[in-house]
Design a protein around this motif. Structure first.
Motif, PDB file in Angstrom:
ATOM      1  N   CYS A  37      -4.719  -4.740   6.890  1.00 45.55           N
ATOM      2  CA  CYS A  37      -4.917  -3.370   6.397  1.00 45.55           C
ATOM      3  C   CYS A  37      -6.269  -2.884   6.891  1.00 45.55           C
ATOM      4  O   CYS A  37      -7.225  -3.648   6.979  1.00 45.55           O
ATOM      5  CB  CYS A  37      -4.881  -3.302   4.878  1.00 45.55           C
ATOM      6  N   VAL A  38      -6.341  -1.604   7.210  1.00 48.81           N
ATOM      7  CA  VAL A  38      -7.586  -1.024   7.690  1.00 48.81           C
ATOM      8  C   VAL A  38      -8.706  -1.190   6.649  1.00 48.81           C
ATOM      9  O   VAL A  38      -9.884  -1.242   6.980  1.00 48.81           O
ATOM     10  CB  VAL A  38      -7.350   0.465   8.055  1.00 48.81           C
ATOM     11  N   GLN A  39      -8.316  -1.309   5.376  1.00 46.84           N
ATOM     12  CA  GLN A  39      -9.320  -1.502   4.336  1.00 46.84           C
ATOM     13  C   GLN A  39      -9.934  -2.892   4.381  1.00 46.84           C
ATOM     14  O   GLN A  39     -11.022  -3.113   3.874  1.00 46.84           O
ATOM     15  CB  GLN A  39      -8.688  -1.318   2.953  1.00 46.84           C
ATOM     16  N   PHE A  97      -1.948   0.764   8.492  1.00 46.95           N
ATOM     17  CA  PHE A  97      -1.397   2.095   8.226  1.00 46.95           C
ATOM     18  C   PHE A  97      -0.501   2.583   9.363  1.00 46.95           C
ATOM     19  O   PHE A  97       0.269   3.516   9.192  1.00 46.95           O
ATOM     20  CB  PHE A  97      -2.515   3.113   7.958  1.00 46.95           C
ATOM     21  N   SER A 117       0.856  -1.187   0.000  1.00 46.89           N
ATOM     22  CA  SER A 117       0.000   0.000   0.000  1.00 46.89           C
ATOM     23  C   SER A 117       0.886   1.228   0.000  1.00 46.89           C
ATOM     24  O   SER A 117       1.816   1.305   0.800  1.00 46.89           O
ATOM     25  CB  SER A 117      -0.844   0.035   1.266  1.00 46.89           C
TER      26      SER A 117
HETATM   27 MO   LIG Z   1      -3.766   0.047   4.748  1.00 46.62          MO
END
Ligand SMILES: [Mo]
Ligand SMILES: Nc1nc2c(c(=O)[nH]1)N[C@H]1C(S)=C(S)[C@@H](COP(=O)(O)O)O[C@H]1N2
Length: 496
Positions: free
Chosen positions: A364-366, A458, A310
């Motif tokens: 990942c936060v996604q 992140f 990312s």
């Molecule tokens: Mo991320």
């Protein structure tokens, strides 16, 4: 227990109303979260092209590196909360709703059991199951099935309510909890037993489908049985005043709609207000989660072949020169609020690491995940050497990456992150120089990146130049402790 009268006590009616608020907030903010990684996978490695479902018409960007936000799906604010691909705010609302919902549900469960009202959802005999099937046929013929004798509803309703009250909520709480990096890193065995990170995400999505199905069916039934008649049970507890009940309930629904419009507008125009509200409600939980130690033990022989990257690598001359000289000129600075500031070359870091490795899952936060075998020095080892001064509260990481230049979605400035001392001292918080036995590749943060294993992705800063111990972090950047915290409203304590 047979003497229990199955009525609609006031607490059950209040809970029903609060549930309308929570479930609708869950659904809308959940769709927002889904939209930032609009694909569902079964496999923890998220192999491209192997998704079993996709909710976007966008194709993945063709460039080898792309900005984090460029695959977001921007759903309309009419559908998702708040819409426009604002993941940070969608997550705020989802977790605010979690706190309210779980609190109410615990009280509701206790009252159900204490009063014996829970028995209303327990089929009196096996025949009730077959009766529920016959009831559905009756409904399909646009007629109304008979109540189960002694109960306030028919067999089909009993099944549907029983499912929505006793099965769906625990299912959603468990599949929700195990998407939290703090939870799944503390209980990696349970995470695997549930099918792994992506399977859990997919199951949570099936729960969303079940909720949508339930809501549609439930509302249809209310109209079929007569709106005023049905909703007045949820206002007065009986059906004696269907008109007044209908009016009051409709006002209640208008209030729910108002809450949604307000939440959506506030998110789009006053994100800082939503953030403050979130911090008051949700941080007591995330602070507690920070105490769960990561003890991941993933199979070092089953790492992700392509550890998804990312963000775009730095392009500043300083970093370019490092690459050209094979990072020989790289040295990590550790300083700030410490007794003994230090600089360490890569070779020195590797010497201290002495072969230390940990195989962990990236969240990942996604919503996507990868598994990597990281080599390096646990941050607490370096901090013990540098000796933070009394009063040191946080650790900050500064990256070589200049966002405005390298990641075209953002303004000028260097990527930075920070974490509270407690998280920095976690056993698996790592200063990583190696991935799967090799140097960390450029895309994953060469020559050194941080691994914050109890938090979402992140917070693991890549391409790190300097580690600084501080006694306050809020005088840097826009004061929220990190780049995405400042620009995308992600929470700094992103343990969920
Ligand atoms: Mo991320
Ligand atoms: N400097 C910097 N660090 C960063 C990012 C970034 O854009 N810049 N992206 C973050 C995000 S959103 C994630 S998911 C992880 C990704 O790590 P990976 O590329 O090794 O998968 O890095 C994090 N660290």
């Amino acid at each position: 227990m047979t003497h229990v009268v199955f009525d609609f006590p006031w607490w059950l009616r209040v809970e029903h109303f609060l549930n309308i608020i929570f479930v609708t907030f869950f659904i809308r903010s959940g769709i927002e979260i889904l939209g930032t990684y609009p694909r569902l996978h079964r496999n923890v490695h998220n192999i491209a092209g192997k998704q079993w479902a996709e909710f976007t018409v966008k194709s993945k960007p063709k460039h080898k590196y792309y900005a984090v936000g460029s695959e977001y799906e921007n759903y309309s604010p009419v559908i998702s909360l708040p819409g426009k691909g604002l993941l940070g705010l969608g997550r705020y609302w989802h977790f605010i709703a979690v706190m309210g919902y779980v609190t109410c549900f615990i009280i509701y469960y206790v009252l159900l059991f204490v009063t014996g009202q829970w028995l209303r959802y327990i089929p009196p005999s096996w025949g009730t199951f077959a009766q529920a099937g016959r009831d559905i046929v009756t409904y399909l013929a646009f007629s109304q099935p008979e109540h189960v004798p002694g109960y306030p509803f028919n067999a089909a309703q009993m099944m549907a309510y029983g499912f929505a009250i006793f099965i769906l909520p625990p299912f959603m709480i468990i599949t929700g909890m195990f998407q939290s990096p703090a939870v799944n890193s503390h209980w990696p065995k349970i995470t695997r037993a549930l099918g792994g990170r992506q399977m859990i995400r997919s199951l949570h999505w099936w729960g969303l489908m079940a909720y949508l199905g339930f809501v549609i069916g439930h509302v249809a039934m209310v109209f079929l049985h007569g709106y005023g008649h049905e909703v007045s049970k949820m206002v007065f507890g009986n059906t004696e005043s269907p008109v007044a009940g209908g009016v009051i309930f409709t006002i209640g629904l208008a209030f729910v709609v108002f809450l949604h419009v307000w939440a959506t507008k506030a998110s789009l125009t006053k994100p800082r207000t939503v953030e403050k509200f979130h911090n008051v409600i949700v941080r007591p939980l995330t602070r507690r989660l920070m105490k769960l130690e990561s003890r991941q033990d993933w199979d070092p022989n089953n790492v992700s072949e392509n550890f998804r990257a990312s963000g775009c690598p730095p392009e500043i001359d300083e970093y370019m020169a490092l690459i050209v000289h094979n990072y020989e000129d790289y040295y990590l600075e550790i300083g700030g609020y410490v007794e003994r500031p230090m600089t360490l070359t890569l070779a020195e870091l590797r010497e201290i690491a002495d072969g230390y490795e940990q195989t962990t899952m990236h969240n990942c936060v996604q919503g996507f995940s990868s598994i990597g075998r990281w080599g390096g020095v646990p941050l607490h080892v370096l901090l013990d050497m540098a000796k933070p001064l009394p009063g040191a509260t946080d650790v900050m990481f500064k990256s070589f990456q200049c966002m405005g230049r390298d990641d075209n979605l953002y303004p000028e400035g260097f990527y930075y992150e920070s974490c509270p001392m407690m998280e920095a001292m976690q056993p698996q918080t790592l200063v990583a120089t190696n991935l799967n036995g090799e140097n960390v590749p450029i895309k994953n943060g060469a020559p050194m990146r941080i691994r914050q294993e109890i938090s979402t992705g992140f917070r693991s800063a890549k391409w790190v130049e300097r580690i600084e111990v501080v006694n306050r972090y809020d005088i840097v950047g826009k004061s929220r402790g990190g780049w995405f915290e400042d620009f995308d409203n992600y929470d700094r304590l992103q343990m969920i």
